[in-house]
Design a protein around this motif. Structure first.
Motif, PDB file in Angstrom:
ATOM      1  N   LYS A  83      47.598 -49.711  44.378  1.00 26.74           N
ATOM      2  CA  LYS A  83      46.742 -50.895  45.592  1.00 26.74           C
ATOM      3  C   LYS A  83      45.741 -51.169  45.664  1.00 26.74           C
ATOM      4  N   VAL A  84      45.277 -52.591  45.812  1.00 27.32           N
ATOM      5  CA  VAL A  84      43.345 -52.815  45.164  1.00 27.32           C
ATOM      6  C   VAL A  84      43.783 -53.763  46.102  1.00 27.32           C
ATOM      7  N   GLN A  85      42.392 -53.646  46.644  1.00 23.19           N
ATOM      8  CA  GLN A  85      41.586 -55.137  47.868  1.00 23.19           C
ATOM      9  C   GLN A  85      40.445 -55.622  46.574  1.00 23.19           C
ATOM     10  N   PHE A  90      46.489 -58.167  40.713  1.00 21.16           N
ATOM     11  CA  PHE A  90      48.153 -59.105  40.557  1.00 21.16           C
ATOM     12  C   PHE A  90      48.954 -59.302  41.836  1.00 21.16           C
ATOM     13  N   VAL A  91      48.950 -59.934  41.776  1.00 20.46           N
ATOM     14  CA  VAL A  91      49.916 -60.529  44.045  1.00 20.46           C
ATOM     15  C   VAL A  91      50.911 -61.160  43.669  1.00 20.46           C
ATOM     16  N   ARG A  92      51.892 -60.084  44.084  1.00 18.48           N
ATOM     17  CA  ARG A  92      53.168 -60.392  45.120  1.00 18.48           C
ATOM     18  C   ARG A  92      53.517 -60.643  46.111  1.00 18.48           C
ATOM     19  N   LYS A  93      54.335 -61.907  46.886  1.00 17.71           N
ATOM     20  CA  LYS A  93      54.743 -61.255  47.530  1.00 17.71           C
ATOM     21  C   LYS A  93      55.543 -61.294  48.151  1.00 17.71           C
ATOM     22  N   ARG A  94      56.055 -60.345  49.398  1.00 23.66           N
ATOM     23  CA  ARG A  94      56.057 -59.689  49.537  1.00 23.66           C
ATOM     24  C   ARG A  94      57.655 -59.390  49.267  1.00 23.66           C
ATOM     25  N   PHE A  95      58.474 -61.254  49.509  1.00 24.88           N
ATOM     26  CA  PHE A  95      59.927 -61.053  49.603  1.00 24.88           C
ATOM     27  C   PHE A  95      59.802 -62.075  48.294  1.00 24.88           C
ATOM     28  N   SER A  96      60.425 -62.258  47.071  1.00 24.34           N
ATOM     29  CA  SER A  96      60.013 -63.059  45.722  1.00 24.34           C
ATOM     30  C   SER A  96      60.748 -62.334  44.956  1.00 24.34           C
ATOM     31  N   ARG A  97      61.041 -63.082  43.879  1.00 25.16           N
ATOM     32  CA  ARG A  97      62.026 -62.431  42.901  1.00 25.16           C
ATOM     33  C   ARG A  97      61.580 -63.787  41.216  1.00 25.16           C
ATOM     34  N   GLY A  98      61.926 -62.689  40.485  1.00 27.06           N
ATOM     35  CA  GLY A  98      61.547 -62.618  39.044  1.00 27.06           C
ATOM     36  C   GLY A  98      59.924 -63.564  38.610  1.00 27.06           C
ATOM     37  N   SER A  99      59.527 -64.485  38.125  1.00 29.09           N
ATOM     38  CA  SER A  99      57.934 -64.405  38.048  1.00 29.09           C
ATOM     39  C   SER A  99      57.723 -65.175  40.290  1.00 29.09           C
ATOM     40  N   LYS A 100      58.404 -66.362  40.610  1.00 28.67           N
ATOM     41  CA  LYS A 100      57.740 -66.909  41.930  1.00 28.67           C
ATOM     42  C   LYS A 100      56.668 -66.541  42.992  1.00 28.67           C
ATOM     43  N   PHE A 101      55.880 -66.840  42.892  1.00 31.45           N
ATOM     44  CA  PHE A 101      54.648 -65.876  43.850  1.00 31.45           C
ATOM     45  C   PHE A 101      54.691 -64.682  43.448  1.00 31.45           C
ATOM     46  N   ALA A 102      54.413 -64.611  42.142  1.00 34.43           N
ATOM     47  CA  ALA A 102      52.992 -63.464  41.429  1.00 34.43           C
ATOM     48  C   ALA A 102      52.347 -64.304  40.982  1.00 34.43           C
ATOM     49  N   PHE A 103      51.305 -63.664  40.770  1.00 32.18           N
ATOM     50  CA  PHE A 103      50.110 -64.248  40.323  1.00 32.18           C
ATOM     51  C   PHE A 103      48.818 -63.964  40.270  1.00 32.18           C
ATOM     52  N   VAL A 104      48.026 -63.905  39.186  1.00 32.22           N
ATOM     53  CA  VAL A 104      46.754 -63.427  39.473  1.00 32.22           C
ATOM     54  C   VAL A 104      45.504 -63.699  40.296  1.00 32.22           C
ATOM     55  N   LYS A 121      48.870 -56.278  46.829  1.00 32.81           N
ATOM     56  CA  LYS A 121      47.827 -56.353  45.845  1.00 32.81           C
ATOM     57  C   LYS A 121      48.326 -55.525  44.748  1.00 32.81           C
ATOM     58  N   GLN A 122      48.091 -55.144  43.635  1.00 34.61           N
ATOM     59  CA  GLN A 122      48.071 -54.072  42.698  1.00 34.61           C
ATOM     60  C   GLN A 122      47.037 -54.371  41.668  1.00 34.61           C
ATOM     61  N   ARG A 123      46.789 -53.255  41.260  1.00 32.47           N
ATOM     62  CA  ARG A 123      45.652 -53.349  39.995  1.00 32.47           C
ATOM     63  C   ARG A 123      46.338 -54.345  38.628  1.00 32.47           C
ATOM     64  N   MET A 124      45.664 -54.731  38.083  1.00 33.89           N
ATOM     65  CA  MET A 124      46.219 -55.591  37.144  1.00 33.89           C
ATOM     66  C   MET A 124      46.413 -54.157  35.922  1.00 33.89           C
ATOM     67  N   LEU A 125      47.658 -54.891  35.003  1.00 32.02           N
ATOM     68  CA  LEU A 125      47.923 -53.605  34.088  1.00 32.02           C
ATOM     69  C   LEU A 125      48.227 -54.715  32.970  1.00 32.02           C
ATOM     70  N   SER A 126      47.848 -53.699  31.723  1.00 32.29           N
ATOM     71  CA  SER A 126      47.963 -54.715  30.408  1.00 32.29           C
ATOM     72  C   SER A 126      48.944 -53.883  29.912  1.00 32.29           C
ATOM     73  N   GLY A 127      49.232 -54.260  28.334  1.00 34.08           N
ATOM     74  CA  GLY A 127      50.452 -54.266  28.035  1.00 34.08           C
ATOM     75  C   GLY A 127      51.830 -54.518  27.719  1.00 34.08           C
ATOM     76  N   GLN A 128      53.341 -54.012  27.299  1.00 38.42           N
ATOM     77  CA  GLN A 128      53.821 -54.968  27.465  1.00 38.42           C
ATOM     78  C   GLN A 128      54.854 -54.987  28.572  1.00 38.42           C
ATOM     79  N   GLU A 129      55.906 -56.017  29.122  1.00 39.70           N
ATOM     80  CA  GLU A 129      56.462 -56.189  30.149  1.00 39.70           C
ATOM     81  C   GLU A 129      57.713 -56.265  29.278  1.00 39.70           C
ATOM     82  N   TYR A 130      58.042 -55.366  30.262  1.00 35.79           N
ATOM     83  CA  TYR A 130      59.461 -54.945  29.697  1.00 35.79           C
ATOM     84  C   TYR A 130      60.346 -55.969  31.230  1.00 35.79           C
TER      85      TYR A 130
END
Length: 203
Positions: A83-85, A90-104, A121-130
């Protein structure tokens, strides 16, 4: 091969209409697809529940709530983006699925305006997404996993490449050992290089 009928039913948000429509269908087994359906079966007794393939209520309620998922992973030492402040995040809505309501979120004011009770609210990650497709047996035991590199995505992965990466498979096996599921699930992870150590993390 398995399905021989197709039915349209009301969306699960209208619980009474949804249940009434489902009761009219003489199905042998129903595999819910939407989070909202799994949550309904985890929190309510419905007449056809014995013919629904879903997991234990605790597993459903933890995995469909991004904040509870985060807390669960921290409690069980499962690697997850911190988590970050501070922006960027990288932010996700508490109840969401897929990439909906997921944004930088790149600016601090916009990040501060998001309620911590509604957004993770989370730290941005770089790399390959799976996206990892996983099969568990009826006792919640891990059977196998097929990791797919995400090449293109529109809310969900649309183009991917199978990569039977042992690190990712073992990471997912570890998750379902602590949080048992039945049937098919999927987990999204990032794999990145941090110094000499490869890290697989849930985000």
């Amino acid at each position: 091969y398995f399905c021989d009928e197709f039915h349209v039913v009301p969306f699960v948000s209208d619980v009474e209409k949804y249940i009434r429509a489902m009761e009219q269908i003489e199905f042998d087994v129903f595999v819910p697809w939407l989070d909202e359906e799994h949550i309904l079966f985890a929190t309510n007794d419905v007449p056809f529940k014995d013919r629904v393939l879903t997991s234990a209520p605790a597993s459903i309620l933890i995995s469909t709530d991004k904040i509870q998922t985060y807390n669960f992973c921290k409690e069980h030492n499962i690697e997850i983006a911190e988590k970050v402040q501070a922006a960027p995040a990288f932010v996700r809505k508490r109840f969401s699925r897929g990439s909906k309501f997921a944004f930088v979120v790149k600016d601090q004011q916009s990040l501060d305006e998001l309620d911590d009770r509604e957004y993770l609210k989370q730290r941005m990650l770089s790399g390959q997404e799976y996206t990892v497709d996983i099969l568990c047996d009826m006792n919640g035991e891990f059977v196998y996993a097929v990791p797919r590199k995400r090449i293109e995505a529109i809310n969900v992965s649309t183009t991917s490449q199978i990569d039977m990466d042992d690190d990712i498979i073992n990471y997912c096996r570890n998750v379902v050992e602590f949080l048992p599921f039945k049937g098919c699930i999927n987990i999204q992870v990032f794999k990145n290089d941090e110094g000499d150590r490869k890290s697989t993390r849930l985000n």
